[in-house]
Design a protein around this motif. Structure first.
Motif, short mmCIF file in Angstrom:
data_model
loop_
_atom_site.label_atom_id
_atom_site.label_comp_id
_atom_site.label_asym_id
_atom_site.label_seq_id
_atom_site.Cartn_x
_atom_site.Cartn_y
_atom_site.Cartn_z
N UNK A 1 13.11 -12.67 1.72
CA UNK A 1 13.73 -11.47 2.29
C UNK A 1 14.42 -10.62 1.22
N UNK B 1 -5.39 -11.89 2.85
CA UNK B 1 -4.73 -13.17 2.53
C UNK B 1 -5.63 -14.36 2.81
N UNK C 1 -5.91 -10.87 12.43
CA UNK C 1 -6.50 -10.24 13.59
C UNK C 1 -6.75 -8.76 13.33
N UNK D 1 -7.31 -5.31 15.43
CA UNK D 1 -7.10 -4.81 16.78
C UNK D 1 -8.06 -3.67 17.09
N UNK E 1 0.03 -14.63 19.98
CA UNK E 1 0.75 -13.49 20.56
C UNK E 1 1.07 -13.74 22.03
N UNK F 1 4.96 -10.12 3.13
CA UNK F 1 5.73 -10.88 4.11
C UNK F 1 5.66 -12.37 3.85
N UNK F 2 4.57 -12.84 3.25
CA UNK F 2 4.41 -14.28 3.06
C UNK F 2 4.88 -14.76 1.69
N UNK G 1 -4.19 -16.26 18.50
CA UNK G 1 -3.37 -15.65 17.45
C UNK G 1 -1.91 -16.04 17.57
N UNK H 1 4.45 -19.83 15.94
CA UNK H 1 4.40 -18.37 15.94
C UNK H 1 3.18 -17.90 15.14
N UNK H 2 2.75 -16.64 15.35
CA UNK H 2 1.54 -16.13 14.67
C UNK H 2 1.55 -16.37 13.17
N UNK H 3 2.71 -16.16 12.54
CA UNK H 3 2.78 -16.24 11.09
C UNK H 3 2.38 -17.62 10.58
N UNK H 4 2.79 -18.66 11.34
CA UNK H 4 2.56 -20.03 10.89
C UNK H 4 1.12 -20.49 11.15
N UNK I 1 1.06 -5.62 3.06
CA UNK I 1 2.12 -6.16 3.92
C UNK I 1 1.98 -7.64 4.26
N UNK I 2 0.80 -8.11 4.67
CA UNK I 2 0.70 -9.54 5.00
C UNK I 2 1.05 -10.43 3.81
N UNK J 1 -5.61 -13.44 21.97
CA UNK J 1 -4.17 -13.33 21.71
C UNK J 1 -3.51 -14.71 21.76
#
Lengths: 389, 285
Positions: free
Chosen positions: A105, A166, A77, A79, A50, A100-101, A48, A69-72, A96-97, A45
């Protein structure tokens, strides 16, 4: 590729990680293995993003990532619970990944693709990537299903696909196989290894199951009580564990550990007069480690350790004999791989150890780097008669 | 056979206290009985006909709908916001939870007195604050235009805490792994987490809270009875208060029963319609 140095982390007053150093090369498949509560999930974590470390640095691809942050971090991961979004279809989960990238928005709003060609094209590209990845894990026929309509194994594939879609720099797996049944686990093991080889993504795999670690990883990190005890290839860990805890943890059936003594250069198990071999070590208390397959069973005889069979485990290709050493009554496990009937329960047997493979640990549990030589090679040694006498 | 002794006590209670009164209300609605009358005359649908042309009932029904239309959405959204905010805050979680839940456990009538004082044109702190800011003093509860919104504000204050508790229960059922997965997948801003994980997984709770809030706001009575008595000029007249007055002030039991029957029927229809509409877009685990 991934560099951890001096990582420490506590939850409240409980230290979970105490100074972990770890370095992982590009394309490597590394398993972090340890008993539950050793801090291995926390370590993952931290990588990652988290969790944040109290001390130490995490760097990914040469860049310090401690505060990112995780995104950057460009890590993916999987789970233990798979953590699939239950309200989304397999396709939406996997997309989704990317959504989001790659979409802003505003572009993410559901109706925007109808008005903007750019967004429609981006969405189409995402869709193509998702289909490609689904093909990779053989989930194409299930793209429209919701997670609850899938079996455990299928969910696991979706989780893998969502992480791979991704093409991340680093692929983190947190006990991904522990919710699968035994037969599925075995086949999934090979699949994950294959997938990793094909894609060449640097992978860190956390598990409490040493068999998983041994069969999948090219390198294993043994983590115990928040610290790395040993790092090495599966074979190194098995044949030369530097710590008695590693010796106990790696290998199934577990290694036999018996208390022993070195007396005038001769090694004995405590309570047994039979000499195991000669050691070049000062006198004192030691712990003797013997893998079950390094024991040969025969009739009672001179030079053999007398024991009684207490219990047998039939495993098909072999039989595990649980014996009790005569004298101190120490339990001991021996592998019996000879064709034909194994000695019955209650039978008296004689054990011969492969002396050169016996491991010696000091009282604190550290491996003693000394060779043990067979007595047969020095039958004529003058001290022998003295020692035996 | 053995089952009967176990079922019977409950069954008797159910029949005596629920089934019989319900049938009683329907039967009474078809009579012109007044409390104290020795004779009951069957009146057919006369009560229902009267009800359709009754201005007071029409007014009270409209007011109740307006009240529910103000209280339901605001108290649901506010409750959700409170739940998410309180659960995310690192300090004073227990304090905020109890503070917002307090209106639910306290007696509405007592709280109504407090609100009456707060909004008092001469003594109340609300008006004191307004005159401090240079605004004219306002008699909130005695103005035809403001009385219903004011009562609705009290209703929101009362319901939001209740909704918050229901939402908190829903939030606790969302596995943390999903938030972690969302963070790794790139949804890390609070708003993105909310849209990706919280709201969809709160779907069933949300449906329940909307229906419950609607029913609770449709049953508004205590604040009206203790503060405004439906006034001024029937501006805060609500259905339950009309029923109460017809039945217990004017003793028109037959008519009050007819009002009750219509009220329950409307409530039932509205609930079913609402449930059908929302249920389609809710995801159940």
């Amino acid at each position: 590729m991934l560099e951890l140095s001096g990582i420490a982390k506590s939850f409240g007053s409980t230290p979970v990680l105490r100074g972990v150093d770890l370095s992982i090369e590009e394309g490597e498949f590394v398993a972090v293995v340890g008993p539950s509560g050793c801090g291995k999930s926390t370590l993952l974590r931290l990588v990652a993003g988290l969790e944040t470390a109290d001390e130490g640095t995490v760097s990914i691809d040469g860049h310090e990532a401690g505060d990112l942050p995780p995104k950057a971090r460009d890590v993916a991961m999987v789970f233990q619970s798979y953590a699939l979004y239950p309200h989304m279809t397999v396709e939406q989960n996997m997309a989704l990944p990317l959504v989001m990238r790659q979409l802003t928005r505003v572009e993410r709003l559901p109706w925007v693709r109808r008005f903007s060609r750019g967004v429609a094209e981006k969405r189409a590209a995402i869709r193509a990537t998702v289909r490609e990845t689904a093909e990779l894990v053989a989930m194409t026929p299930y793209l429209d299903r919701k997670p609850k309509q899938l079996s455990g194994g299928q969910r696991q594939r979706v989780a893998l696909a969502r992480a791979l879609v991704r093409k991340p720099k680093l692929f983190l797996l947190d006990e991904p196989l522990s919710n699968l049944d035994a037969s599925l686990r075995a086949s999934t093991r090979t699949e994950i290894v294959d997938l990793q080889k094909r894609l060449g993504i640097t992978t860190v795999f956390v598990t409490h199951d040493q068999v998983e670690a041994m069969t999948m990883a090219s390198r294993i990190v043994v983590l115990m009580e928040g610290a790395v005890v040993q790092t090495g290839s599966p074979q190194e860990l098995y044949e030369a564990p530097t710590d008695i805890r590693v010796a106990r943890f790696i290998g199934s059936p577990a290694i036999n550990i018996v208390a022993g003594r070195v007396d005038a250069g001769f090694l004995r198990m405590s309570g047994i007069s039979q000499i195991i071999g000669r050691v070049d070590k000062a006198d004192g208390v030691v712990q003797v480690g013997v893998r079950p397959e390094q024991v040969t069973l025969g009739n009672i005889g001179p030079g053999r350790i007398a024991a009684t069979v207490r219990h047998k485990e039939f495993l098909g290709s072999e039989v595990l004999l649980h014996v009790e050493l005569a004298g101190p009554g120490t339990p001991f496990v021996a592998r019996y791989a000879v064709d034909g009937p194994s000695p019955p329960v209650g039978a008296a047997v004689g054990l011969t150890l492969k002396t050169d493979r016996v491991l010696l640990f000091d009282a604190a549990g550290q491996l003693l780097p000394v060779g043990i030589s067979d007595l047969s090679s020095m039958r004529h040694d003058a001290t022998l008669a003295e020692a035996v006498g | 056979m053995l089952a009967w002794p176990f079922v019977l006590p409950f069954l008797i209670g159910l029949i005596v206290f629920l089934v019989v009164p319900c049938i009683g209300v329907v039967v009474l609605a078809l009579t012109d009985w007044q409390l104290g009358d020795s004779a009951i005359r069957f009146a057919g649908l006369k009560n229902f006909v009267q009800l359709i042309s009754d201005d007071v009932f029409r007014r009270s029904f409209t007011n109740t709908m307006l009240y529910a239309a103000m209280v339901t959405p605001v108290s649901v959204v506010l409750g959700l916001w409170l739940a998410v905010t309180v659960e995310r805050s690192s300090i004073g979680r227990a304090f905020f939870r109890s503070a917002f839940f307090l209106p639910v456990v306290s007696t509405t009538v007592a709280m109504a007195v407090v609100w009456e004082f707060l909004l008092h044109p001469a003594l109340g702190p609300v008006n004191a604050l307004m005159s401090l800011m240079g605004l004219p003093r306002h008699v909130f509860l005695n103005d035809v235009r403001t009385v219903l919104p004011t009562l609705a504000a009290i209703g929101i204050w009362e319901n939001a805490g209740y909704n918050m508790v229901l939402f908190i229960a829903g939030l606790k059922a969302i596995p943390n792994d999903l938030y972690d997965a969302a963070a790794v997948d790139g949804a890390e801003r609070p708003w993105e987490r909310f849209w990706t994980v919280t709201l969809p997984l709160l779907g069933p709770t949300l449906l329940f809270v909307i229906i419950i809030s609607f029913l609770r706001s449709f049953r508004v009575f205590e604040t009206v009875a203790s503060i405004t008595q439906g006034g001024p000029q029937f501006a805060s007249e609500v259905v339950l208060y009309t029923i109460y007055r017809e039945g217990f002030v004017y003793f028109h039991v037959g008519y009050a029963s007819a009002l009750t029957v219509v009220f329950v029927a409307l409530l039932l229809i509205l609930t079913v319609v609402k449930f059908r509409l929302i249920d389609r877009s809710v995801h159940y685990q």
